[in-house]
Every structure is written in structure tokens, then in C-alpha cells.
Design an enzyme around this catalytic site. Structure first.
Site, PDB file in Angstrom:
ATOM      1  N   GLY A  12       0.817  -1.211   0.000  1.00 58.03           N
ATOM      2  CA  GLY A  12       0.000   0.000   0.000  1.00 58.03           C
ATOM      3  C   GLY A  12       0.852   1.263   0.000  1.00 58.03           C
ATOM      4  N   VAL A  14       1.905   3.416   2.363  1.00 59.66           N
ATOM      5  CA  VAL A  14       2.992   3.553   3.348  1.00 59.66           C
ATOM      6  C   VAL A  14       4.032   2.445   3.171  1.00 59.66           C
ATOM      7  CG1 VAL A  14       3.573   3.798   5.798  1.00 59.66           C
ATOM      8  CG2 VAL A  14       1.400   4.703   4.949  1.00 59.66           C
ATOM      9  N   TYR A 151     -14.306   1.069  12.785  1.00 58.43           N
ATOM     10  CA  TYR A 151     -12.877   1.114  12.460  1.00 58.43           C
ATOM     11  C   TYR A 151     -12.076   1.770  13.589  1.00 58.43           C
ATOM     12  CZ  TYR A 151      -8.629   2.216   9.797  1.00 58.43           C
ATOM     13  OH  TYR A 151      -7.339   2.316   9.372  1.00 58.43           O
ATOM     14  N   LYS A 155      -9.022   0.169  15.951  1.00 56.33           N
ATOM     15  CA  LYS A 155      -7.683   0.762  15.999  1.00 56.33           C
ATOM     16  C   LYS A 155      -7.299   1.162  17.424  1.00 56.33           C
ATOM     17  CE  LYS A 155      -5.900   0.814  11.815  1.00 56.33           C
ATOM     18  NZ  LYS A 155      -4.687   0.027  11.569  1.00 56.33           N
ATOM     19  N   VAL A 181      -1.833  11.099   5.097  1.00 55.14           N
ATOM     20  CA  VAL A 181      -0.674  10.683   4.300  1.00 55.14           C
ATOM     21  C   VAL A 181      -1.001  10.782   2.810  1.00 55.14           C
ATOM     22  CG1 VAL A 181       1.088   8.898   4.056  1.00 55.14           C
ATOM     23  CG2 VAL A 181      -0.420   8.896   6.069  1.00 55.14           C
ATOM     24  N   ASP A 285     -18.258  21.101   3.925  1.00 57.32           N
ATOM     25  CA  ASP A 285     -16.807  21.234   4.085  1.00 57.32           C
ATOM     26  C   ASP A 285     -16.163  20.198   5.000  1.00 57.32           C
ATOM     27  OD1 ASP A 285     -15.689  23.148   2.504  1.00 57.32           O
ATOM     28  OD2 ASP A 285     -15.985  24.790   3.909  1.00 57.32           O
TER      29      ASP A 285
END
Length: 334
Positions: A12, A14, A151, A155, A181, A285
Site C-alpha cells: 500500500g 505507506v 474502524y 484501531k 498521508v 466542508d
């Protein structure tokens, strides 16, 4: 015995960046490979990490001394919001799949006596109602945003697991929390990507098809973006030099925030787009800013030279244009 470093999710964004840095930095330098060291960048094709038996086989095959755990089941923001409206059971899929992945990766590391594991978390682990800037002490101070609670909780549990493995077995397990990232090998899918790759792909298509480039929202919100090659160096630094269980936020400083408009302007410039370019202010936004502090990181490292945003973006756009047919674009027929 020389190190064997296993990178899960190794193909992926990273993982590819870590591979690039390991292959280009001088051997034995701060961010380079150690003499005799082997790096394994494993993809999901090597084994389904949700399955404990396949995970065990992966560890038996490579016998890693160190693990950088990047593998996760993820979805972009709009995907999460769409599913929230139509399809709540995917919260369970995100929760369960990631809990299984993390439990298998950490338990196999313990059973195979890996010397160190660094797991990758995300800023979504932070509470929805939180005082900014985010820092490493605020992770468990309230529930995460409901749009991706499955999720986020999976984590968060990694941090809990790391502490438990350390207390019960003395394991050197820790975690990193990167901000937004971007870089080569990102997911550029128009439906399901983060802001930078999504805008790069959209701008590329607007140039190719002579159509307007329209950015959702006002362009005013501010974000901290970290270039994947910089993040890779920070993961390698953690691997070599950081031996504490507490997580570290891996990010540019708060003063490095850029607005979505600045991002879009830089993309227009990098793509060479000369058509009609505007902002659709009827679109929501999202949060104005969510700054994270990198003070702990800089204090521990003694400073770090981040790639200037425009240079990193330019490199990413060049990579995308040169690799359009192999990039993750979500389009079957180019």
C-alpha cells in the site's frame, strides 16, 4: 542473527514508501537498511490476516524479528458517510475485520517471539469531542466520530492490546498515529479516496476531457498532510530508536497546516491544468481544522526535515501521471 522485518500491508501507500526509503537510503544510515537485514513487504495475496492460521503461516515462512503492521480494512470518508445512511452493518465489518487482523498479527508476533511490533493507527481513533491540538494522551478521552466508530474502536484496541502484551509478557509492542498521508501508490479512486489523490485524479480527468475542475466545498478547511516518504523515515526511526509502548503522532507541525484551496491550487499547477477551476460551495466542508501536535516526535528525534508540501505534491502528481494505467484509480477501462 540478522533482522528480518515484516511489513504487513506492504504494497500500500505507506508500505511502498518504506520500501523506497529502505532501498535508497545508505546502508547503516539513520533511515537505511542494516547490514544483512531482510525486509519483507507482504500483501494480502500472501495470506488473509483475518485468518489466524494464514497469519501463523506467514510468520513461520519469514520468521520476522520485527514487524511494521500497516494492514487494515479501510474506507474513505464519503464511503463511511454513504454506508452510515444506507448500510450500517458495514460498521461491524470494519470493526470485526480489523479486530481479527490486529489480534492475529500481534498474537503471532508474541508466539514467534518477535522483538518489536509497530502498528499503524489513524487520527480517527481520537474522540469526536476533543480539545485541539490532538496529542498522544487524548486517545481514550471519549467516543470517536460515529461515521466510522467500528474502524476507530478496532484501531484504539491496538493501543490497549500493546499495553496488555507489555504488562503480561513484556512485549515491545507500540503504535504510530500518522496524520493525512499522501504520495506515490496512493488510492486514487474517485469514489473512495482521500482528498489529495481524489483531487489529483479529478484534475487529471478535467485536463484530459477539457471539462471544468470543480472542488467540493469552500476550500477553506485546514489539514496537516505528511508525505509518505517522510512518514516512512519516521517509521524506520521508531523501529530503530523508539522502545516505549505509548503511541507517537507522526505528523508535520501545526504550523504546517494547508488549506484545501492551497492543495487544489498546487494540484492545478502540478497537473498543468488551464481550464475552468472552481469550488462548489453547496457541498459540505467537513471540520474546519483538526490539528495534531508533533511535539513529542520532534523532542524524541531531535528534529526532522520534512519535504516541502509543494515538492512532495509535485512528485506525487508526476508518479500518478507516469503510472496512470497501474495506479489504483477505480476505473476498469482507462
Amino acid at each position: 542473527m540478522p533482522n528480518v522485518v515484516l511489513v504487513t500491508g506492504g504494497t500500500g501507500l505507506v508500505g511502498k514508501a518504506i520500501e523506497h526509503v529502505i532501498n535508497t537510503e545508505p546502508e547503516g544510515s539513520r533511515f537505511g537498511k542494516l547490514p544483512g537485514e531482510t525486509w519483507v513487504f507482504a500483501s494480502s495475496a500472501e495470506g488473509d490476516l483475518r485468518d489466524s492460521e494464514q497469519t501463523r503461516k506467514l510468520y513461520e515462512k519469514y520468521k520476522p524479528t520485527h514487524v511494521i503492521h500497516l494492514a487494515a480494512l479501510v474506507g474513505g470518508l464519503f464511503k463511511n458517510m454513504k454506508y452510515k445512511a444506507h448500510d450500517n452493518e458495514l460498521q461491524l465489518t470494519f470493526l470485526r475485520d480489523n479486530i481479527l487482523i490486529n489480534d492475529n498479527v500481534l498474537h503471532s508476533a508474541y508466539e514467534h517471539k518477535a522483538q518489536k511490533v509497530i502498528s499503524c493507527l489513524s487520527t480517527c481513533v481520537f474522540p469526536d469531542k476533543v480539545e485541539y491540538p490532538l496529542d498522544e494522551n487524548k486517545i481514550h478521552n471519549g467516543p470517536p466520530h460515529e461515521s466510522n466508530f467500528g474502524y476507530a474502536h478496532a484501531k484504539r484496541m491496538v493501543d490497549v492490546q500493546n499495553h496488555a502484551y507489555k504488562e503480561e509478557f513484556g512485549c515491545n509492542f507500540t503504535s504510530a498515529i500518522p496524520t493525512n498521508v499522501f504520495g506515490p501508490y496512493d488510492n486514487f479512486d474517485l469514489e473512495d479516496s482521500h482528498v489529495i489523490p481524489g483531487l489529483i485524479h479529478k484534475c487529471y480527468l478535467a485536463k484530459k476531457n477539457n471539462t471544468p475542475f470543480v472542488v467540493s466545498g469552500t476550500g477553506k478547511p485546514l489539514r496537516q498532510f505528511i508525505f509518505s516518504y517522510d512518514l516512512a523515515k519516521l517509521f524506520i526511526w521508531m523501529l530503530r530508536e523508539y522502545d516505549d509502548v505509548e503511541p507517537v503522532i507522526l505528523s508535520v507541525g501545526e504550523e504546517e497546516e494547508v488549506s484545501i484551496k492551497e492543495v487544489a491550487d498546487a494540484i492545478v499547477k502540478a497537473v498543468g491544468f488551464q481550464g475552468d477551476y472552481s469550488f462548489d460551495t453547496t457541498r459540505a466542508d467537513g471540520q474546519f481544522r483538526k490539528p495534531a501536535s508533533n511535539k513529542k516526535l520532534l523532542k524524541l528525534m531531535g528534529g526532522f526535515e520534512f519535504t516541502p508540501f509543494e515538492d512532495a505534491l509535485d512528485l506525487t502528481v508526476k508518479w500518478f501521471l507516469g503510472n496512470y494505467n497501474n495506479a489504483r484509480t477505480g476505473l476498469k477501462n482507462h
